[in-house]
Design an enzyme around this catalytic site. Structure first.
Site, short mmCIF file in Angstrom:
data_model
loop_
_atom_site.label_atom_id
_atom_site.label_comp_id
_atom_site.label_asym_id
_atom_site.label_seq_id
_atom_site.Cartn_x
_atom_site.Cartn_y
_atom_site.Cartn_z
N LYS A 63 -1.60 1.31 -22.74
CA LYS A 63 -0.54 0.51 -23.36
C LYS A 63 -0.46 0.73 -24.87
O LYS A 63 0.63 0.75 -25.44
CB LYS A 63 -0.77 -0.96 -23.04
CG LYS A 63 0.47 -1.81 -23.27
CD LYS A 63 0.31 -3.19 -22.67
CE LYS A 63 1.57 -4.01 -22.95
NZ LYS A 63 1.44 -5.38 -22.42
N GLU B 260 5.16 -0.21 -4.60
CA GLU B 260 5.04 1.08 -5.28
C GLU B 260 4.96 2.25 -4.31
O GLU B 260 5.34 3.37 -4.66
CB GLU B 260 3.83 1.08 -6.21
CG GLU B 260 4.00 0.20 -7.45
CD GLU B 260 3.65 -1.25 -7.22
OE1 GLU B 260 3.39 -1.64 -6.05
OE2 GLU B 260 3.62 -2.02 -8.22
N PHE C 228 -8.58 -6.55 -17.02
CA PHE C 228 -7.62 -7.02 -16.01
C PHE C 228 -6.67 -5.88 -15.63
O PHE C 228 -6.10 -5.22 -16.49
CB PHE C 228 -6.82 -8.20 -16.56
CG PHE C 228 -5.78 -8.70 -15.59
CD1 PHE C 228 -6.15 -9.21 -14.34
CD2 PHE C 228 -4.43 -8.63 -15.90
CE1 PHE C 228 -5.19 -9.64 -13.44
CE2 PHE C 228 -3.46 -9.06 -15.00
CZ PHE C 228 -3.85 -9.56 -13.76
N GLN C 229 -6.52 -5.65 -14.35
CA GLN C 229 -5.67 -4.59 -13.79
C GLN C 229 -6.04 -3.21 -14.31
O GLN C 229 -5.19 -2.33 -14.42
CB GLN C 229 -4.19 -4.90 -14.02
CG GLN C 229 -3.76 -6.14 -13.25
CD GLN C 229 -2.27 -6.31 -13.13
OE1 GLN C 229 -1.52 -5.90 -14.01
NE2 GLN C 229 -1.83 -6.92 -12.04
N MET D 17 3.71 7.13 20.09
CA MET D 17 2.86 8.31 20.01
C MET D 17 1.42 7.94 20.32
O MET D 17 0.69 8.70 20.96
CB MET D 17 2.98 8.96 18.63
CG MET D 17 2.39 10.34 18.56
SD MET D 17 3.12 11.46 19.77
CE MET D 17 4.34 12.32 18.78
C1 LIG Z 1 0.19 4.72 7.96
C2 LIG Z 1 -0.10 5.19 9.33
N1 LIG Z 1 -0.92 4.47 10.13
C3 LIG Z 1 -1.19 4.89 11.39
C4 LIG Z 1 -0.67 6.05 11.86
C5 LIG Z 1 -0.99 6.54 13.27
N2 LIG Z 1 0.24 6.57 14.08
C6 LIG Z 1 0.91 7.72 14.30
S1 LIG Z 1 2.31 7.48 15.20
C7 LIG Z 1 1.99 5.84 15.36
C8 LIG Z 1 2.91 4.94 16.16
C9 LIG Z 1 4.29 4.89 15.61
O1 LIG Z 1 5.01 3.94 16.35
P1 LIG Z 1 6.57 3.83 16.18
O2 LIG Z 1 6.92 3.75 14.75
O3 LIG Z 1 7.07 2.73 17.04
O4 LIG Z 1 7.09 5.23 16.68
P2 LIG Z 1 7.17 5.83 18.17
O5 LIG Z 1 6.01 6.74 18.34
O6 LIG Z 1 7.14 4.69 19.13
O7 LIG Z 1 8.46 6.57 18.20
C10 LIG Z 1 0.81 5.50 14.71
C11 LIG Z 1 0.22 4.14 14.68
C12 LIG Z 1 0.16 6.78 10.97
N3 LIG Z 1 0.70 7.95 11.32
N4 LIG Z 1 0.45 6.32 9.74
#
Ligand SMILES: Cc1ncc(C[n+]2csc(CCOP(=O)(O)OP(=O)(O)O)c2C)c(N)n1
Ligand SMILES: [Mg+2]
Lengths: 187, 586
Positions: free
Chosen positions: B164, B52, B114-115, B482
């Site tokens: 529902k 979803e 439920f749900q 990042m």
């Molecule tokens: C749902 C979620 N969890 C954690 C983060 C924190 N976060 C920001 S960038 C990142 C790493 C992303 O890695 P990748 O997709 O390999 O991209 P890159 O920076 O290597 O280009 C994380 C864990 C986030 N933005 N969103």
């Protein structure tokens, strides 16, 4: 800064002090809402979610036919925060109107309190005497207690409660603030 | 004219009346009557997602690439909770969505059935508004009101929770095209006197800059056209936030690039040194302002926004104009012309000279390599090879997202879809599917990271099922890049849990789903590989193996001002730039 850029004649907002530098003030907001389920949760949730204060909150339906309720909120913050609160409230879909009554300077605020005092002898007489001075009504009595009913501005009720403390104050129930603007016009 | 029908039929009927041709959803017990109503018609196409959250982001991609309301349909309980991230994402980025959730029958509400979950309670904080429909009589009004609320004013997500029994109940359906909402009537026209004053401020400015945001895109294509006109009329420089890219064409010389944490040196310095800032549909987010008390200290500021709460929220401005960007920009253009306003040409010339000096620092520069593919180079090539087509770009979240924003130069609004406010990894693939459903003949590319893509990889199955030929272009640096960069900046290069261990073989993964896989690690072969991706008629995963240690620069480290950037050619050790106070920030 370029002095040639004309400074707007109208204030950017009703407040003109610099962000972060102003003092915390207490404001009373009057909020007209559609009386639908969840509307109070939306208002309260906004305050908790964005870290605003609620000092007092009262709510009751004021126009049954139109499903209108009036929420009176006493909150505190810097003028900028109060302005934010006003605008954030306005974003809530079922809210008709938000008025900062403290800005209009022309409003009346009242609270009702019921104050239970227990005591005998001199303290009991003194409590009754003070109640008269505050125009509080006795709405329940036993040989060793009174319940006083008192309406007035918040400060007046605070004063009364403080005076009762040494005379045997047991408990207090307050309604919170209801407020209305002076004069013939609605908010 | 009203007609009798069931609640479930009303929902489908309302979708048709609202001009909805595509919805994204996932069935379950509490929405079966609605799925049955969908079965009996063929006007509304249902795209079956695999989770979803994917439905929500796909609806966002659909909405953002078309300017229409995106619709998702999910079941009660886990269906609704799975949609919460996407709803929050849409709230943060002001994307109009209508999300219909099933609910247990009214007599079971509150019984921990439920749900069952408190959908309106859970989504109150992540929607613009939400409804629990308790009576069939209310359903038609609420359905149409939801579209009105989602799309008017500052757009956002709206949830309609339908028990529902209400779906089974029969009632009178009616539809009125023009809703006069009791309470919600956002102001579209800006105050005339304020606009007039704004124009006078602009004519007097010596170092002005336009700072535009996602609001310009949300306002519709007219706003972008008017913005271009006003920028040309005045000769002012223009920068934009991540969300506003494309409203103004990036190849134009008046464009100074994106601003903010990973914005260009010229954009950020111009923001810092300007004497007049004209903010249009932007919200002074912390990624934009950097250190607040050092944010553009010497400027007067005009802020145009449809949401009054955005004005003076983070930054105090001198002139706030509440109104829709397109309306206000139109009035500004008209006034500028009719009053024969002229900008201060001499002052502007020296302002541009200063900006050109900043520009000459080439802050987006990087050391290219013949051995490994630099991620910036990969985006540059992707841009060059796709710029003459009708191309839509979505992203995941991370370094690749910023590189895409920096090096892919957008010329049109609604072509760029990224999770700005919430920064949701897993956004890009479903958003690409949503955009592709709306634009079947366009090229839709999800610029991804190898970590992010795994967050909603299941949607590959959706793309294949619906012959939705999205291209997933993974800048695979084997790191949550990042996170790794911030660990280098702040935590002494201790790369705790940020290495992408045990990655799947993305080429085989593509094949397992019935898609096409391409891998490339040689800069010399990159162009041919990208062309192969573009020419392939179906879904593609492109595993682009890039430099593992590249940092995304330039950068305003948290806690620093706009004129205190880390530039790519200045810094050897990024671990020494941020002080303890900055480390506290995110
Ligand atoms: C749902 C979620 N969890 C954690 C983060 C924190 N976060 C920001 S960038 C990142 C790493 C992303 O890695 P990748 O997709 O390999 O991209 P890159 O920076 O290597 O280009 C994380 C864990 C986030 N933005 N969103
Ligand atoms: Mg990565």
């Amino acid at each position: 800064m370029n002095a040639a850029i004309p400074t707007p004649a109208f204030p950017p907002s009703p407040y003109s002090s610099a962000i972060g530098k102003s003092n915390v003030e207490s404001h009373t907001l009057s909020v007209l809402v559609d009386n639908e389920p969840g509307v109070l949760a939306r208002v309260v949730g906004l305050f908790s979610g964005r870290g605003y204060n609620i000092e007092s909150l009262t709510v009751a339906e004021v126009a049954h036919g139109e499903h209108l309720s009036r929420i009176t909120i006493v909150t505190s913050g810097t003028p900028e925060v109060i302005e934010q609160i006003t605008h954030q409230l306005e974003r809530i879909v079922p809210i008709h109107k938000v008025i900062d009554l403290s800005l209009t300077k022309r409003s009346i605020e009242r609270e009702l309190a019921m104050v239970k005092v227990r005591g005998t002898g001199e303290a009991r007489v003194e409590a009754l005497r003070l109640a008269e001075a505050f125009r509080a009504k006795v709405i329940d009595a036993t040989t060793e207690s009174f319940i006083f009913e008192l309406t007035g501005a918040t400060a007046k009720i605070d004063d009364f409660v403080e005076l009762m403390r040494p005379l045997g104050l047991v408990e207090v129930s307050r309604t919170g603030v209801a407020a209305i603007s002076r004069g013939p016009e609605p908010i | 004219m009203s007609r009798q029908m069931t609640g479930a039929e009303m929902i489908v009927e309302a979708l048709k009346d609202q001009g909805v041709d595509t919805i994204f959803g996932y069935p379950g017990g509490a929405v079966l009557p609605i799925y049955d109503a969908l079965f009996h018609q063929n006007k509304v196409r249902h795209v079956l997602v695999r989770h979803e959250q994917g439905a929500g982001h796909a609806a966002e991609g659909y909405a953002r690439s078309t300017g229409k309301v995106g619709v998702l349909l999910v079941t009660s309980g886990p269906g609704a909770t799975n949609a919460v991230t996407a709803l929050t994402d849409a709230l943060m980025d002001s994307i109009p969505l209508v999300c219909i959730t099933g609910q247990v029958p009214t007599h079971l509400i509150g019984s921990d059935a439920f749900q069952e979950c408190d959908t309106v309670g859970i989504t109150r904080h992540c929607t613009k508004h939400n409804y629990l429909v308790k009576r069939i009589e209310d359903l038609p009004r609420i359905l149409h009101e939801a579209f009105y609320v989602a799309s008017s004013g500052r757009p956002g997500p709206v949830v309609i929770d339908v028990p529902k029994d209400v779906q089974f109940a029969t009632g009178a359906y009616h539809f009125a095209r023009n809703i006069q909402h009791k309470t919600y009537q956002p102001q579209l026209k800006g105050d005339r006197a304020r606009i007039k004053h704004a124009v006078a401020m602009m004519a007097a400015a010596k170092k002005p800059i336009f700072y535009t945001g996602g609001g310009v895109i949300n306002s519709g294509s007219a706003a972008s056209t008017l913005l271009r006109e006003l920028v040309k009329l005045t000769g002012f420089p223009i920068t934009s936030t991540l969300m506003g890219l494309g409203a103004y064409p990036a190849p134009d010389p008046q464009w100074v690039g994106m601003l903010g944490m990973h914005g260009t040196y010229e954009a950020n310095n111009a923001m810092h040194d300007c004497d007049l800032m004209i903010a249009v549909g932007a919200r002074f987010d912390d990624r934009i302002t950097g250190r607040l008390d050092a944010f553009s200290p010497g400027s007067k500021k005009i802020h145009i926004d449809i949401d009054p709460s955005s004005i003076n929220k983070n930054v105090k401005v001198d002139l706030g104009i509440v109104g829709d960007c397109a309306h206000v920009l139109e009035d500004m253009v008209t006034l500028w012309r009719s009053e024969s306003m002229v900008a201060d040409k001499a002052a502007l010339a020296s302002w541009w000279k200063q900006i050109d000096k900043w520009r000459a620092r080439k802050s987006l520069g990087f050391q290219n390599s013949k051995e490994t593919i630099k991620p910036q180079y990969a985006i540059q090539r992707l841009y060059e090879l796709t710029k003459d087509r009708k191309t839509y770009i979505t992203t995941e979240v991370g370094q690749h997202q910023m590189w895409a924003a920096q090096h892919y130069h957008f010329k049109e609004p609604n072509r760029w879809m990224t999770s700005g406010g919430l920064g949701t990894m897993g956004y890009g693939l479903p958003a690409a599917i949503g955009a592709q459903m709306a634009h079947p003949d366009a090229l839709v590319v999800d610029v991804a990271g190898e970590a992010s893509i795994l967050m909603n990889i299941q949607e590959l199955s959706t793309a294949v099922q619906f012959r939705c030929p999205v291209k997933i272009f993974i800048l695979n640096n084997e790191y949550m890049g990042m996170v790794r960069q911030w660990q280098e900046l702040l935590h002494g290069g201790r790369y705790s849990q940020s290495y992408s261990e045990a990655l799947p073989d993305f080429v085989k993964l593509a094949e397992a789903y019935g898609a096409h896989g391409i891998r490339c690690s040689d800069p010399a072969k990159l162009d041919d590989a990208i062309k192969e991706m573009i020419d392939h008629p179906g879904v593609v995963i492109f595993d682009c193996l890039v430099d593992k240690a590249e940092n995304c620069l330039p950068m305003i480290p948290s806690g620093k001002a706009h004129n205190d950037m880390i530039l790519p050619d200045e810094i050897d050790d990024i671990g020494s730039v941020i002080d303890d106070k900055g480390k506290m920030l995110v």
